[in-house]
Design a protein around this motif. Sequence first.
Motif, PDB file in Angstrom:
ATOM      1  N   SER A 124      -9.981  13.765  42.693  1.00  0.00           N
ATOM      2  CA  SER A 124      -9.829  11.592  42.944  1.00  0.00           C
ATOM      3  C   SER A 124      -9.278  11.913  44.705  1.00  0.00           C
ATOM      4  N   GLY A 125      -9.481  10.679  44.857  1.00  0.00           N
ATOM      5  CA  GLY A 125      -8.406  10.142  46.069  1.00  0.00           C
ATOM      6  C   GLY A 125      -8.984  11.371  47.748  1.00  0.00           C
ATOM      7  N   ILE A 126      -7.547  11.635  48.258  1.00  0.00           N
ATOM      8  CA  ILE A 126      -7.230  12.767  49.129  1.00  0.00           C
ATOM      9  C   ILE A 126      -8.530  13.793  49.118  1.00  0.00           C
ATOM     10  N   GLY A 127      -7.789  13.700  47.814  1.00  0.00           N
ATOM     11  CA  GLY A 127      -8.713  15.634  46.823  1.00  0.00           C
ATOM     12  C   GLY A 127     -10.135  15.579  47.623  1.00  0.00           C
ATOM     13  N   ARG A 128     -10.308  14.761  46.993  1.00  0.00           N
ATOM     14  CA  ARG A 128     -11.846  14.355  46.234  1.00  0.00           C
ATOM     15  C   ARG A 128     -12.788  14.474  47.919  1.00  0.00           C
ATOM     16  N   ALA A 129     -12.077  13.498  48.664  1.00  0.00           N
ATOM     17  CA  ALA A 129     -12.612  13.233  50.245  1.00  0.00           C
ATOM     18  C   ALA A 129     -12.875  14.692  51.369  1.00  0.00           C
ATOM     19  N   THR A 130     -11.688  15.103  51.299  1.00  0.00           N
ATOM     20  CA  THR A 130     -11.340  16.731  51.392  1.00  0.00           C
ATOM     21  C   THR A 130     -12.320  17.354  51.110  1.00  0.00           C
ATOM     22  N   ALA A 131     -12.705  17.829  49.325  1.00  0.00           N
ATOM     23  CA  ALA A 131     -13.841  18.400  48.936  1.00  0.00           C
ATOM     24  C   ALA A 131     -15.004  18.050  49.738  1.00  0.00           C
ATOM     25  N   VAL A 136     -16.028  25.846  48.395  1.00  0.00           N
ATOM     26  CA  VAL A 136     -14.777  24.781  48.136  1.00  0.00           C
ATOM     27  C   VAL A 136     -14.349  24.847  46.080  1.00  0.00           C
ATOM     28  N   GLY A 137     -13.396  25.398  46.020  1.00  0.00           N
ATOM     29  CA  GLY A 137     -12.972  25.624  44.615  1.00  0.00           C
ATOM     30  C   GLY A 137     -11.816  24.143  44.688  1.00  0.00           C
ATOM     31  N   LEU A 138     -12.153  23.217  43.576  1.00  0.00           N
ATOM     32  CA  LEU A 138     -11.809  21.892  42.828  1.00  0.00           C
ATOM     33  C   LEU A 138     -10.474  22.417  42.197  1.00  0.00           C
ATOM     34  N   LEU A 139      -9.225  22.074  42.052  1.00  0.00           N
ATOM     35  CA  LEU A 139      -8.433  22.384  41.391  1.00  0.00           C
ATOM     36  C   LEU A 139      -7.830  21.362  41.442  1.00  0.00           C
ATOM     37  N   ASP A 140      -7.921  20.853  39.682  1.00  0.00           N
ATOM     38  CA  ASP A 140      -7.356  18.982  39.530  1.00  0.00           C
ATOM     39  C   ASP A 140      -6.813  19.017  38.218  1.00  0.00           C
ATOM     40  N   ARG A 141      -6.140  18.743  37.111  1.00  0.00           N
ATOM     41  CA  ARG A 141      -4.683  18.409  36.377  1.00  0.00           C
ATOM     42  C   ARG A 141      -6.606  17.783  35.118  1.00  0.00           C
ATOM     43  N   ASP A 142      -7.403  17.497  35.587  1.00  0.00           N
ATOM     44  CA  ASP A 142      -8.420  16.248  35.109  1.00  0.00           C
ATOM     45  C   ASP A 142      -9.941  17.640  35.336  1.00  0.00           C
ATOM     46  N   LEU A 143     -10.054  17.876  34.600  1.00  0.00           N
ATOM     47  CA  LEU A 143     -11.076  19.154  34.588  1.00  0.00           C
ATOM     48  C   LEU A 143     -12.411  18.077  34.549  1.00  0.00           C
ATOM     49  N   PRO A 144     -12.641  17.303  33.777  1.00  0.00           N
ATOM     50  CA  PRO A 144     -14.511  16.571  33.996  1.00  0.00           C
ATOM     51  C   PRO A 144     -14.110  16.484  35.159  1.00  0.00           C
ATOM     52  N   SER A 163      -8.662   4.966  54.495  1.00  0.00           N
ATOM     53  CA  SER A 163      -9.536   5.737  53.527  1.00  0.00           C
ATOM     54  C   SER A 163      -9.487   6.950  53.237  1.00  0.00           C
ATOM     55  N   PRO A 164      -9.258   8.032  51.670  1.00  0.00           N
ATOM     56  CA  PRO A 164      -9.145   8.823  51.897  1.00  0.00           C
ATOM     57  C   PRO A 164      -9.833   9.734  53.062  1.00  0.00           C
ATOM     58  N   GLU A 165     -11.192   9.334  53.575  1.00  0.00           N
ATOM     59  CA  GLU A 165     -11.764  10.246  54.492  1.00  0.00           C
ATOM     60  C   GLU A 165     -11.006  10.451  55.609  1.00  0.00           C
ATOM     61  N   ASP A 166     -10.222   9.396  56.155  1.00  0.00           N
ATOM     62  CA  ASP A 166      -9.760   9.824  56.876  1.00  0.00           C
ATOM     63  C   ASP A 166      -8.652  11.221  57.099  1.00  0.00           C
ATOM     64  N   ILE A 167      -7.637  10.736  56.236  1.00  0.00           N
ATOM     65  CA  ILE A 167      -7.244  11.177  56.285  1.00  0.00           C
ATOM     66  C   ILE A 167      -7.929  13.579  56.017  1.00  0.00           C
ATOM     67  N   ALA A 168      -8.741  13.351  55.058  1.00  0.00           N
ATOM     68  CA  ALA A 168      -9.727  14.285  54.917  1.00  0.00           C
ATOM     69  C   ALA A 168     -10.063  15.161  56.376  1.00  0.00           C
ATOM     70  N   ARG A 169     -10.246  14.200  56.837  1.00  0.00           N
ATOM     71  CA  ARG A 169     -10.961  14.704  58.480  1.00  0.00           C
ATOM     72  C   ARG A 169      -9.956  15.161  58.937  1.00  0.00           C
ATOM     73  N   TYR A 170      -8.244  14.642  58.841  1.00  0.00           N
ATOM     74  CA  TYR A 170      -7.076  15.774  59.388  1.00  0.00           C
ATOM     75  C   TYR A 170      -7.214  16.779  58.667  1.00  0.00           C
ATOM     76  N   LEU A 171      -7.376  17.118  57.298  1.00  0.00           N
ATOM     77  CA  LEU A 171      -7.069  18.357  57.210  1.00  0.00           C
ATOM     78  C   LEU A 171      -7.266  19.104  57.033  1.00  0.00           C
ATOM     79  N   THR A 172      -8.761  18.545  57.242  1.00  0.00           N
ATOM     80  CA  THR A 172      -9.630  19.778  57.659  1.00  0.00           C
ATOM     81  C   THR A 172      -9.740  20.394  58.901  1.00  0.00           C
ATOM     82  N   LEU A 173      -9.384  19.768  60.149  1.00  0.00           N
ATOM     83  CA  LEU A 173      -9.354  19.186  61.803  1.00  0.00           C
ATOM     84  C   LEU A 173      -7.753  20.582  61.665  1.00  0.00           C
TER      85      LEU A 173
END
Length: 255
Positions: free
Chosen positions: A17-24, A34-42, A217-227
């Motif tokens: 969810s959130g920033i992690g989902r947007a980054t993935a 992409v390996g998606l790691l989270d406590r909430d597996l479903p 937005s989460p997508e804003d931060i996803a772009r920076y993390l990816t960059l």
Amino acid sequence: MDLQLAGGIAAVTGAASGIGRATAHYLAGEGVAVGLLDRDLPAAESVAAEINDAGGSAVAIQVDVSDEGSVERAMAQVAYALGGLDYLVLCAGISTLFGKAVDEIDASQWDREFGVNVRGQWLPVKYALPALRASSREPAISIVASDSALFAAPLNAAYEATKAAVLMLTKALAVDLRPDGIRVNCVCPSVVDTPQSRGALGIPEGGYAGIGYPVHSPEDIARYLTLLISPVTRTINAHPLVADFGYSAQSNFPA
């Protein structure tokens, strides 16, 4: 701009969810497996399905980032399932104590906040290192910190202390991993519209609209993390990228 990430492999924590989902999603759009790691597996599996259905490559793996055994297993699973690891993006975090004075916080609550927000950034790095060191690309790590690492607001001491630790951890890791050719940077955003921030601040979904201050937005931060993991930023290392709409530049001088 070509971010030169296509064909790479990344692990993202907090990816459900959130920033992690947007980054993935953003990484997958750049041609990264992409390996998606989270406590909430479903929930992570749902995000993986979205990426795979869109023609990307993703696998969901359950992890508790505060638990050493869980992180060790998850990192091994990612490298095995995807054939290695080139990039690590750490988005998992919690904010459960906003609004509490320091004398209202139980030690167990304090420890849990540090367990996820600090231990939960160190452990994935520790167990990703063998694969990152073996990468044939230009391996890099980006981490979600916060402008709370730099500026204190009332009744938020635990979260602010954890994010300050993450900022310094970023710098220390960058220094220690420089000989391995692994860069480490972090992003320090102000408020981001995520389930976590809405929960901490008591704001319903969609409630940031018209709130009176700018919100990412989460997508804003996803772009920076990816960059920051991209080879196009190869000369940037140990850097806290502050994303706060420029508000921290403004003096509070009463004139």
